[in-house]
Write a protein that holds these residues in place. Structure first.
Motif, short mmCIF file in Angstrom:
data_model
loop_
_atom_site.label_atom_id
_atom_site.label_comp_id
_atom_site.label_asym_id
_atom_site.label_seq_id
_atom_site.Cartn_x
_atom_site.Cartn_y
_atom_site.Cartn_z
N GLU A 23 -1.52 46.82 17.42
CA GLU A 23 -0.55 47.68 18.10
C GLU A 23 -1.21 48.95 18.62
O GLU A 23 -0.95 49.38 19.74
N GLN A 24 -2.08 49.55 17.80
CA GLN A 24 -2.79 50.76 18.23
C GLN A 24 -3.67 50.50 19.45
O GLN A 24 -3.82 51.36 20.31
N LEU A 25 -4.27 49.30 19.50
CA LEU A 25 -5.21 48.99 20.58
C LEU A 25 -4.55 48.35 21.79
O LEU A 25 -5.19 48.18 22.82
N GLY A 26 -3.30 47.95 21.63
CA GLY A 26 -2.59 47.30 22.75
C GLY A 26 -3.04 45.87 22.96
O GLY A 26 -3.13 45.39 24.11
N VAL A 27 -3.35 45.18 21.86
CA VAL A 27 -3.75 43.77 21.93
C VAL A 27 -2.89 42.99 20.95
O VAL A 27 -2.11 43.56 20.19
N SER A 28 -3.04 41.67 20.96
CA SER A 28 -2.28 40.85 20.02
C SER A 28 -2.98 40.80 18.66
O SER A 28 -4.17 41.07 18.55
N ARG A 29 -2.21 40.45 17.65
CA ARG A 29 -2.79 40.29 16.32
C ARG A 29 -3.83 39.19 16.33
O ARG A 29 -4.85 39.25 15.65
N GLN A 30 -3.60 38.15 17.15
CA GLN A 30 -4.54 37.03 17.23
C GLN A 30 -5.89 37.50 17.79
O GLN A 30 -6.94 36.98 17.37
N ALA A 31 -5.88 38.48 18.67
CA ALA A 31 -7.14 39.00 19.21
C ALA A 31 -7.95 39.67 18.09
O ALA A 31 -9.17 39.46 17.98
N VAL A 32 -7.27 40.44 17.26
CA VAL A 32 -7.94 41.09 16.14
C VAL A 32 -8.48 40.03 15.18
O VAL A 32 -9.61 40.13 14.68
N THR A 33 -7.70 38.98 14.94
CA THR A 33 -8.14 37.89 14.06
C THR A 33 -9.40 37.23 14.62
O THR A 33 -10.35 36.95 13.89
N LYS A 34 -9.41 36.99 15.93
CA LYS A 34 -10.59 36.36 16.55
C LYS A 34 -11.81 37.28 16.46
O LYS A 34 -12.93 36.80 16.25
N TRP A 35 -11.62 38.57 16.64
CA TRP A 35 -12.75 39.51 16.53
C TRP A 35 -13.33 39.46 15.13
O TRP A 35 -14.53 39.40 14.94
N GLU A 36 -12.43 39.53 14.13
CA GLU A 36 -12.88 39.58 12.74
C GLU A 36 -13.53 38.28 12.29
O GLU A 36 -14.44 38.29 11.46
#
Length: 154
Positions: A23-36
């Motif tokens: 939410e802070q970055l303006g992306v989806s949770r799935q994007a954060v999951t893929k990065w991690e």
């Protein structure tokens, strides 16, 4: 450590969920999951946004703090070198102070010439310059570390 693991580590340190960070970055949770997970990497713009969200510089985002602390002796090298040079300079000045003629001088003139030879050997002046440079570098590094601590709020 890859960038995905670093993002996860920083997110958990700050007590953020993947959803809150997304939410802070303006992306989806799935994007954060893929990065991690390493399935994808954040864009340059998102890396800069991550730096802002975590309050870190790009270098601090890329290099974990633990990696910086692996070699604590590196932080002491410049101050130790400064101290050694200060002591060496003081010793050189004390040893050569008040000597009106250099060692390689033949002697005095028979009559008044108006010429006098005074001063320290050239290498002492060089030692003073190197010492001044090292002390200045130590002061700059110290001030930078204080500013970084102040920015981080520690």
């Amino acid at each position: 450590m890859d960038i995905g693991t670093r993002i996860r580590e920083l997110r958990l340190e700050r007590g953020l969920s993947q959803e809150a960070l997304a939410e802070q970055l303006g992306v989806s949770r799935q994007a954060v999951t893929k990065w991690e997970s390493g399935a994808s990497a954040p864009s340059t713009a998102k890396l800069l946004a991550l730096c802002g969200a975590f309050g870190l510089s790009p270098v601090e985002l890329a290099v974990p703090a633990a990696d910086k602390r692996e070699q604590p002796w590196k932080r002491a090298v410049l101050p130790a070198a400064s101290l050694v040079l200060i002591l060496a300079t003081a010793g050189a000045l004390a040893a050569n102070w008040g000597n009106p003629l250099p060692e390689n001088a033949i002697g005095y003139a028979d009559g008044p010439t108006g010429i006098a030879v005074y001063g320290l050997p050239l290498w002492v002046y060089g030692l003073c310059a190197v010492t001044a440079f090292t002390v200045a570098a130590t002061a700059i590094v110290f001030c930078r570390s204080l500013l970084q601590k102040r920015r981080r709020g520690t």
